[in-house]
Design an enzyme around this catalytic site. Structure first.
Site, PDB file in Angstrom:
ATOM      1  CB  SER A  10      -0.890   0.015   1.241  1.00 35.59           C
ATOM      2  OG  SER A  10      -0.085  -0.066   2.403  1.00 35.59           O
ATOM      3  CE1 TYR A  41      -4.456  -0.102  -0.733  1.00 34.91           C
ATOM      4  CE2 TYR A  41      -3.362  -2.228  -0.680  1.00 34.91           C
ATOM      5  CZ  TYR A  41      -3.799  -1.134  -1.391  1.00 34.91           C
ATOM      6  OH  TYR A  41      -3.583  -1.080  -2.753  1.00 34.91           O
ATOM      7  CB  CYS A  73       0.802  -5.384   1.610  1.00 32.25           C
ATOM      8  SG  CYS A  73      -0.577  -4.611   2.471  1.00 32.25           S
ATOM      9  CB  CYS A 188       1.883  -4.095   9.591  1.00 29.27           C
ATOM     10  SG  CYS A 188       1.859  -2.644   8.510  1.00 29.27           S
TER      11      CYS A 188
HETATM   12  N1  DGL Z   1       2.080  -2.567   4.930  1.00 24.54           N
HETATM   13  C1  DGL Z   1       0.759  -3.103   5.040  1.00 24.54           C
HETATM   14  C2  DGL Z   1       0.748  -4.448   5.755  1.00 24.54           C
HETATM   15  O1  DGL Z   1       1.725  -5.178   5.723  1.00 24.54           O
HETATM   16  C3  DGL Z   1      -0.349  -2.280   5.630  1.00 24.54           C
HETATM   17  C4  DGL Z   1      -0.372  -0.829   5.665  1.00 24.54           C
HETATM   18  C5  DGL Z   1      -1.731  -0.218   5.438  1.00 24.54           C
HETATM   19  O2  DGL Z   1      -2.620  -0.291   6.324  1.00 24.54           O
HETATM   20  O3  DGL Z   1      -1.884   0.319   4.350  1.00 24.54           O
HETATM   21  O4  DGL Z   1      -0.232  -4.837   6.315  1.00 24.54           O
END
Ligand code: DGL
Length: 273
Positions: A10, A41, A73, A188
């Site tokens: 994201s 996201y 992600c 995350c």
């Molecule tokens: N980097 C994303 C993940 O690994 C999430 C970030 C977002 O909420 O956009 O979950």
């Protein structure tokens, strides 16, 4: 010529995965793409988010012609991996919370899951817990504010101490529970970028587990085209932001191009005879 490895997130979180990939495969070519126009996201509704992820990934795969797509992600992978695999003809490697490795290292059997609101609630995540950490207590902490802090960090700002403390407070409470938490899953991809600050604010030393190395190993299994080519370092974003340029450069990526979502054939168009 073999296509590059395309890393998608994201926002800037996928850079933590890019770091692991570049360490494992220093000669390989990597492209980076992110949908920062829709960030974060983790607080979006599932069905619109799935459609959006598929749309953006189709567009960037058509632009970059990669040999493999790494969905760096957790929020996107725990939702849309199946659909992406059905829509794309290249291998798709996902990122899911590192529950299994965390259960392998936790002595106390109390694990923290630090992730987005979406990821901590997803059935996919529950399945990982049921499969690999059934005997563990899991403290789920939704920390969407840390996504914004990690974005700011890549944009050149220092993380805000108060916002960090507020987001992490439930974890530190669990450290002092009757069965103390001893391991934290960084569920995350933005959060490994903040690891020095997370470690510094923890009341006791903890095991911090992320998915970077496992993803790098998986990429090596699904492609044998990890070779250098002139595509290395190309970067695409849905909302190009000048402040991210220096942060991206630190991970080997050039100034981002704007990703156009309109160039792509987005479904079965009716044809006239
Ligand atoms: N980097 C994303 C993940 O690994 C999430 C970030 C977002 O909420 O956009 O979950």
């Amino acid at each position: 010529m073999a296509g590059p490895v395309l890393i998608f997130d994201s926002g800037m979180g996928g850079l933590s995965v890019a770091r692991a990939l570049r360490e494992h495969y220093p000669q390989a070519a990597f492209c980076y793409a992110c949908d920062n126009a829709w960030l974060p996201y983790g607080v979006r509704e599932d069905s619109t988010l799935t459609a959006r992820i598929v749309r953006v990934c189709r567009a960037v795969v058509s632009t970059c012609q990669p040999s493999v797509l790494v969905v760096a992600c957790n929020t996107a992978s725990t939702l849309a991996l199946e659909q992406l695999r059905a829509e794309l003809t290249i291998p798709v490697v996902g990122t899911v919370p590192a529950i299994k490795p965390a259960a392998a290292v936790s002595q106390s059997r109390h694990i923290g899951l630090l992730a987005t609101t979406a990821t901590v609630r997803r059935p996919y995540t529950q399945q990982l817990i049921d499969n690999f950490a059934q005997d563990c207590r899991i403290t789920r902490v939704a920390a969407d504010a840390l996504v914004i802090e990690a974005e700011a960090l890549i944009g050149g700002a220092k993380p805000n101490a108060k916002r960090l403390a507020a987001a992490l407070a439930p974890l530190w409470q669990a450290v002092h529970a009757d069965v103390p938490l001893d391991t934290v899953v960084l569920g995350c991809t933005h959060f490994p970028l903040l690891k020095p600050w997370l470690e510094a604010s923890a009341p006791v030393p903890l095991n911090w587990v992320d998915s970077g190395d496992a993803i790098a190993r998986r990429v090596g299994q699904v492609t044998n085209t990890l070779v250098s080519n002139h595509h290395d370092g190309r970067c695409f974003t849905t909302a190009p932001t000048a402040s991210l340029q220096a942060g991206l450069a630190a991970y080997g990526f050039f100034a981002p191009h704007c990703l156009s979502l309109d160039d792509v054939f987005s479904g079965d168009l009716p044809l006239e005879n």
